[in-house]
Write an enzyme that holds these catalytic residues in place. Sequence first.
Site, short mmCIF file in Angstrom:
data_model
loop_
_atom_site.label_atom_id
_atom_site.label_comp_id
_atom_site.label_asym_id
_atom_site.label_seq_id
_atom_site.Cartn_x
_atom_site.Cartn_y
_atom_site.Cartn_z
N ARG A 39 -24.64 -3.91 -5.44
CA ARG A 39 -25.33 -3.59 -6.56
C ARG A 39 -24.41 -3.48 -7.72
O ARG A 39 -23.22 -3.19 -7.69
CB ARG A 39 -26.06 -2.27 -6.66
CG ARG A 39 -27.08 -2.42 -5.46
CD ARG A 39 -27.47 -0.92 -4.85
NE ARG A 39 -28.74 -1.26 -3.90
CZ ARG A 39 -28.46 -1.18 -2.89
NH1 ARG A 39 -27.61 -1.22 -2.35
NH2 ARG A 39 -29.73 -1.08 -2.05
N HIS A 43 -27.17 -8.16 -5.64
CA HIS A 43 -27.18 -9.50 -4.90
C HIS A 43 -26.88 -10.55 -5.63
O HIS A 43 -27.62 -11.79 -5.41
CB HIS A 43 -27.95 -9.57 -3.50
CG HIS A 43 -27.77 -8.80 -2.23
ND1 HIS A 43 -26.47 -8.19 -2.26
CD2 HIS A 43 -28.34 -8.32 -1.70
CE1 HIS A 43 -26.63 -7.23 -1.08
NE2 HIS A 43 -28.01 -7.50 -0.86
N HIS A 76 -24.71 -11.67 4.75
CA HIS A 76 -25.76 -10.56 4.99
C HIS A 76 -26.44 -10.75 6.35
O HIS A 76 -27.82 -10.56 6.35
CB HIS A 76 -26.69 -10.59 3.87
CG HIS A 76 -27.44 -9.27 3.43
ND1 HIS A 76 -28.49 -8.60 4.49
CD2 HIS A 76 -27.08 -8.38 2.58
CE1 HIS A 76 -28.73 -7.63 3.57
NE2 HIS A 76 -28.11 -7.34 2.83
N ASP A 101 -27.36 3.07 4.36
CA ASP A 101 -27.24 1.78 3.33
C ASP A 101 -26.11 2.35 2.40
O ASP A 101 -26.34 2.33 1.16
CB ASP A 101 -28.72 1.65 2.60
CG ASP A 101 -28.57 0.44 1.79
OD1 ASP A 101 -27.62 -0.46 1.99
OD2 ASP A 101 -29.36 0.14 1.18
N GLU A 151 -21.62 -5.47 6.19
CA GLU A 151 -21.37 -6.36 4.90
C GLU A 151 -19.82 -6.35 4.38
O GLU A 151 -19.64 -5.10 3.77
CB GLU A 151 -22.38 -6.22 3.88
CG GLU A 151 -23.89 -6.51 4.31
CD GLU A 151 -24.84 -5.95 3.59
OE1 GLU A 151 -24.79 -6.23 2.20
OE2 GLU A 151 -25.68 -5.20 3.69
#
Length: 351
Positions: free
Chosen positions: A81, A106, A177, A249, A314
């Site tokens: 982000r 992304h 990803h 996340d 990631e």
Amino acid sequence: MSIKKTDFGKTKDGKQAFLYTLTNSKGMVVKVSDFGAVLAEIHVPDRKGELKDVVLGYDNLKQYEVNRPSFGGLVGRHANRIAGASFVLNGVTYNLEKNSGENNLHSGSLGYQRRLWKGEEKGDSQVEFSLYSPDLDQGFPGNLEVKVMYTLTEENALRLSYYAVSDADTVLNLTNHVYFNLAGHDSGDVLSQKVWIDSDYYTETDEKSIPTGVILPVEGTVMDFREKKLIGEGIDSGERAVVLGNGYDHNWVLKTEEGNVSLVAGMEDTESGRGMKVYTDSPGLQFYTGNFLNGTEIGKGGVCYQRRSGACFETQYFPDSVHHKNFRQAVLKAGEIYRGETVFAFYVVES
């Protein structure tokens, strides 16, 4: 070791895409495509030697052209982000697509995971994908040449090597990803699988998953993965971090040194006996548990991918580092060469 190149269909604008199948002498199979530099399949053995595909994805090119969850895609120019979908570099403001509320996620709807790359076989164990990203592509400055090399080893490891160079200062944060489910992509959620992350700190986020700039200790929280534990343990605990993230996340602060690849994380499925170690030289790791999958994505073999049916590791710079000077900056200077590496190494867990 062997590589086989096959037809993967044509894009909506009529360009031919290919699928490359890498196989080692132990039977491990990896399939990657020049569309999106997508990591489409990884087949690894369990405790009994049975091979299963352990990554989420699609059967066909048409679905990868949409690919809302970015299954297996090479994300760039900037993974994760950027707050306000804009940043300032060298005194110039660059505006990006607002594709996640008021923010950029992304790099927008035309990220690298939805583009056709140029593929080239390198020997019998490596495929190289290259892409030219022109100045102001997605809003980012600089004409950028970017490459990713996928290498399969005889030790059942898949190495991702990144290379890039720009003719002007730019922001660059590349990752893959891929969503892992070590019981098999079609086996349901990953909550009973175990994860560890070698990190003492994570970056705090707000309700939009944007970093606040504050780095918090994992000690005494559900964010502590320093010892191996079930993914499902604490994921719905009610702690602020997992409530805001709808699960895990978040970006964990790694202990890596620039240019030195080291072991940073791992995942195990005790029942099947499949295990995976993650190595990287990246400063951060976004661990994401597929919280926003909801059964609307029809994957390989017609499987409906439900919530938390895969976990992402990631490896990357911290999200929104362009707005936080206390984060290591994802800035590539003109003419300098960017290199990065991530390895997913598979093994069998003893019973």
